[in-house]
Scaffold this active site. Structure first.
Site, PDB file in Angstrom:
ATOM      1  NE  ARG A  83      53.127 -17.318  -1.386  1.00  0.00           N
ATOM      2  CZ  ARG A  83      53.578 -17.546  -0.630  1.00  0.00           C
ATOM      3  NH1 ARG A  83      53.440 -17.095   1.336  1.00  0.00           N
ATOM      4  NH2 ARG A  83      54.659 -18.434   0.020  1.00  0.00           N
ATOM      5  NE  ARG A  92      58.231 -15.831  -1.881  1.00  0.00           N
ATOM      6  CZ  ARG A  92      58.004 -17.741  -1.614  1.00  0.00           C
ATOM      7  NH1 ARG A  92      57.503 -17.368  -0.559  1.00  0.00           N
ATOM      8  NH2 ARG A  92      57.686 -17.980  -2.530  1.00  0.00           N
ATOM      9  CG  ASP A  95      56.288 -16.356   2.711  1.00  0.00           C
ATOM     10  OD1 ASP A  95      56.176 -16.959   3.369  1.00  0.00           O
ATOM     11  OD2 ASP A  95      57.823 -15.387   2.175  1.00  0.00           O
ATOM     12  CG  ASP A  97      57.191 -17.914   6.758  1.00  0.00           C
ATOM     13  OD1 ASP A  97      56.657 -18.801   6.238  1.00  0.00           O
ATOM     14  OD2 ASP A  97      58.716 -17.902   6.236  1.00  0.00           O
TER      15      ASP A  97
HETATM   16  N1  ROI Z   1      64.574 -12.859   0.009  1.00  0.00           N
HETATM   17  C1  ROI Z   1      64.255 -11.855   0.599  1.00  0.00           C
HETATM   18  N2  ROI Z   1      65.241 -10.676   0.664  1.00  0.00           N
HETATM   19  N3  ROI Z   1      63.434 -11.404   1.732  1.00  0.00           N
HETATM   20  C2  ROI Z   1      62.201 -12.246   1.615  1.00  0.00           C
HETATM   21  O1  ROI Z   1      61.015 -12.471   2.549  1.00  0.00           O
HETATM   22  C3  ROI Z   1      62.302 -13.775   0.611  1.00  0.00           C
HETATM   23  N4  ROI Z   1      61.082 -14.928   0.769  1.00  0.00           N
HETATM   24  C4  ROI Z   1      61.514 -15.543  -0.018  1.00  0.00           C
HETATM   25  C5  ROI Z   1      62.872 -16.015  -0.171  1.00  0.00           C
HETATM   26  C6  ROI Z   1      61.940 -15.925  -2.231  1.00  0.00           C
HETATM   27  C7  ROI Z   1      63.694 -17.021  -0.116  1.00  0.00           C
HETATM   28  N5  ROI Z   1      63.988 -14.707  -0.891  1.00  0.00           N
HETATM   29  C8  ROI Z   1      63.466 -13.331   0.678  1.00  0.00           C
HETATM   30  O2  ROI Z   1      60.671 -16.768   0.051  1.00  0.00           O
END
Ligand code: ROI
Length: 148
Positions: A83, A92, A95, A97
């Site tokens: 990442r 990415r 991610d 969270d």
């Molecule tokens: N959009 C979607 N559909 N799913 C994500 O996990 C995601 N993550 C992000 C941003 C770029 C805001 N858009 C996303 O960080």
């Protein structure tokens, strides 16, 4: 032991593989067990549209870690997936969270719980609903059903 919810997202380098690998890596961490993984959802990018669709999921975990140690553990997994934290709202490979951590609310430089974008993001709410239920209460915000 606390119950926490983690969101997983990827839109680079075989996203489904990234998510399933991350799931296994989270499960292998000391002091964390994954009790549920939602379905994998294919979602349109929120933010810049000139990037691939995402794969998103939510995991329910049980952990003895503190929130900040959980964050560090998740960041180490993100790093293993190469990442790069360069482009804001860009593509990415992985991610991870922390969405919720028991009934905790926390607001520090490194970590805000509940996740500040949680109730605005369908790509998180739908899988979160799947691993909880219509009556589930999002700390600070109220019933999940208000937002879906
Ligand atoms: N959009 C979607 N559909 N799913 C994500 O996990 C995601 N993550 C992000 C941003 C770029 C805001 N858009 C996303 O960080």
């Amino acid at each position: 032991m606390e119950t926490a919810f983690i969101s997983l997202g990827s839109n680079l380098n075989h996203p489904i593989k990234q998510i399933l690998e991350a799931y296994n890596q989270i499960n292998e961490l000391d002091n964390i067990t994954v009790s549920k993984l939602s379905s994998l959802y294919k979602t349109k990018p929120v933010g810049p549209q000139n990037q691939n669709d995402f794969i998103n999921a939510v995991a329910t975990i049980k952990t003895k870690l503190t929130p900040i140690d959980l964050l560090y553990a998740l960041q180490r997994i993100e790093t293993k997936h190469k990442r790069k934290r360069s482009i804001k709202w860009g593509p990415r490979s992985l991610d991870l969270d922390i969405l919720l951590f028991g009934k905790l609310t926390l607001n520090t430089r490194d970590l805000t719980i509940p996740h500040p974008e949680l109730v605005k993001r369908e790509f998180v709410l739908i899988p979160l609903l799947e691993v909880t239920n219509q009556d589930f209460t999002i700390t600070k915000y109220g019933k999940i059903s208000k937002y879906i």
